[in-house]
Design an enzyme around this catalytic site. Structure first.
Site, PDB file in Angstrom:
ATOM      1  N   GLU A 172      -3.810  55.174  55.716  1.00  0.00           N
ATOM      2  CA  GLU A 172      -3.978  53.939  56.494  1.00  0.00           C
ATOM      3  C   GLU A 172      -3.262  52.781  55.826  1.00  0.00           C
ATOM      4  O   GLU A 172      -3.028  52.783  54.637  1.00  0.00           O
ATOM      5  CB  GLU A 172      -5.462  53.602  56.675  1.00  0.00           C
ATOM      6  CG  GLU A 172      -6.358  53.835  55.467  1.00  0.00           C
ATOM      7  CD  GLU A 172      -5.995  53.048  54.229  1.00  0.00           C
ATOM      8  OE1 GLU A 172      -5.665  51.844  54.376  1.00  0.00           O
ATOM      9  OE2 GLU A 172      -6.030  53.613  53.130  1.00  0.00           O
ATOM     10  N   GLU A 315      -3.063  54.471  51.771  1.00  0.00           N
ATOM     11  CA  GLU A 315      -1.834  55.080  52.294  1.00  0.00           C
ATOM     12  C   GLU A 315      -1.872  56.606  52.298  1.00  0.00           C
ATOM     13  O   GLU A 315      -0.875  57.246  52.627  1.00  0.00           O
ATOM     14  CB  GLU A 315      -0.589  54.674  51.474  1.00  0.00           C
ATOM     15  CG  GLU A 315      -0.307  53.215  51.355  1.00  0.00           C
ATOM     16  CD  GLU A 315       0.920  52.937  50.486  1.00  0.00           C
ATOM     17  OE1 GLU A 315       1.598  53.890  50.032  1.00  0.00           O
ATOM     18  OE2 GLU A 315       1.207  51.758  50.255  1.00  0.00           O
TER      19      GLU A 315
END
Length: 348
Positions: A172, A315
């Protein structure tokens, strides 16, 4: 009933037993490779394979902005979300470097940056809106937007299926998304915001106290402890967090193992489990984040993470860092000799 309530695929009992039996015959004392043994056994049951593998890895990063950033809960401005999406596309972000090193497929899904983005390589434009609403004063999403976000996760898993993925990793990006994730965790675990709030992008102590107050106000506004998980996801969530939730459910339904990243992904995975308890066997947990709320979320998921490296980037970077361990677990399981093959006395 919505698609996300459909049951997950069944793990193969036959392949589980075959893998357990093989581990007992390999040239080592039983249990001496610890979690590496259990990883191989679990992957064999998930993949319905006598020789499990994690060579075909698909990484999907969902990006979205959060209206609650207006409350000053992040050390970085919202413009960083779209700048980082471009960085993913350009190969300069941590997850891009890790995915390349692993030979993994990397895709980025723009679920809702504040501004539309120019066309970028490897980035799918799926904007649901210009970020979520500020949940300090109104629901983050409409019911329709939530359903769209969940579907984005399902769509990502369909693409992973088409690539015959052996392992899926979600990640994300979204300024203020630790605020959203912490609010979601507090609502589900019935914990005070001050217990779970962390630095996120680098807040100092005063910033964390303010962030806690913003979350506490929102939890009171929606009577969050009394709400269902799906309602709290709508009121407090982010487009990218809801997409991850949908993806974890869809991966389990498709029979694809999912390797869960840090705090934000673990919150999404916990919501996936609360919406559909059959999801849990399909989730592997990569690492213990340095974000304070992560330990509480892991405990609620009965999860034992593989790594503890003090990471808190997000991430999907922590999950990607754990892939070599999974690959080694498979290599050991598939490649070691049995006592009989090596003509080694097994002590019996």
């Amino acid at each position: 009933m919505s698609w996300y309530h459909d049951p997950a695929a069944e793990l193969s009992t036959e392949h589980l037993q075959l893998a357990q039996s093989r581990q007992q015959q390999l040239t080592k004392p039983p249990g001496s490779l610890g979690q590496l043994e259990q990883l191989a056994i679990t992957l064999a049951a998930m993949q319905k394979a006598e020789q499990p593998g994690c060579e075909r890895v698909v990484v999907t990063i969902f990006a979205g902005d959060h209206g609650v950033a207006a409350e000053g809960v992040s050390a970085f401005p919202q413009s960083v979300t779209e700048q980082m999406v471009a960085n993913f596309a350009g190969g300069g972000a941590a997850i891009a470097v890790l995915a390349k090193a692993l030979g993994a497929t990397l895709e980025v899904v723009n679920a809702g940056t504040v501004n539309p983005l120019p066309e970028l390589p490897g980035v799918l434009d799926c904007r649901i809106g210009s970020g979520t609403a500020n949940f300090a004063s109104k629901a983050a999403m409409t019911t329709e937007q939530l359903q769209q976000a969940l579907q984005l996760g399902r769509d990502a898993i369909e693409r992973a299926q088409q690539q015959q993925a052996q392992l899926w990793i979600g990640g994300e990006m979204g300024i203020a998304n630790t605020t959203s994730a912490t609010a979601l965790a507090c609502a589900l675990l019935r914990r005070h915001a001050a217990e779970l709030v962390g630095p996120g992008t680098g807040l100092d102590n005063a910033g964390q106290i303010h962030k806690s107050a913003v979350i506490h106000k929102a939890l009171d506004l929606y009577h969050a402890e009394a709400q269902s998980p799906i309602k709290n996801l709508q009121y407090l969530g982010g487009f990218e967090i809801a997409a991850l939730t949908g993806a974890y459910i869809a991966a389990a339904q498709a029979g694809i193992p999912a390797l869960v990243d840090g705090f934000i992904c673990s919150v999404a995975a916990l919501y996936a489990q609360r919406l559909n308890p059959s999801v849990r066997p399909w989730l592997l947990y990569a690492h213990q984040s340095a974000e304070p709320g992560h330990q509480a979320v892991l405990a609620a998921s009965d999860a034992r993470p593989l790594l503890d490296l003090g990471m808190r980037l997000g991430e999907g970077s922590g999950a990607a860092s754990a892939v070599p361990l999974l690959r080694l677990a498979c290599s050991l399981h598939n490649g070691m000799a049995t006592f009989a093959e090596a003509q080694v006395d097994d002590g019996q």
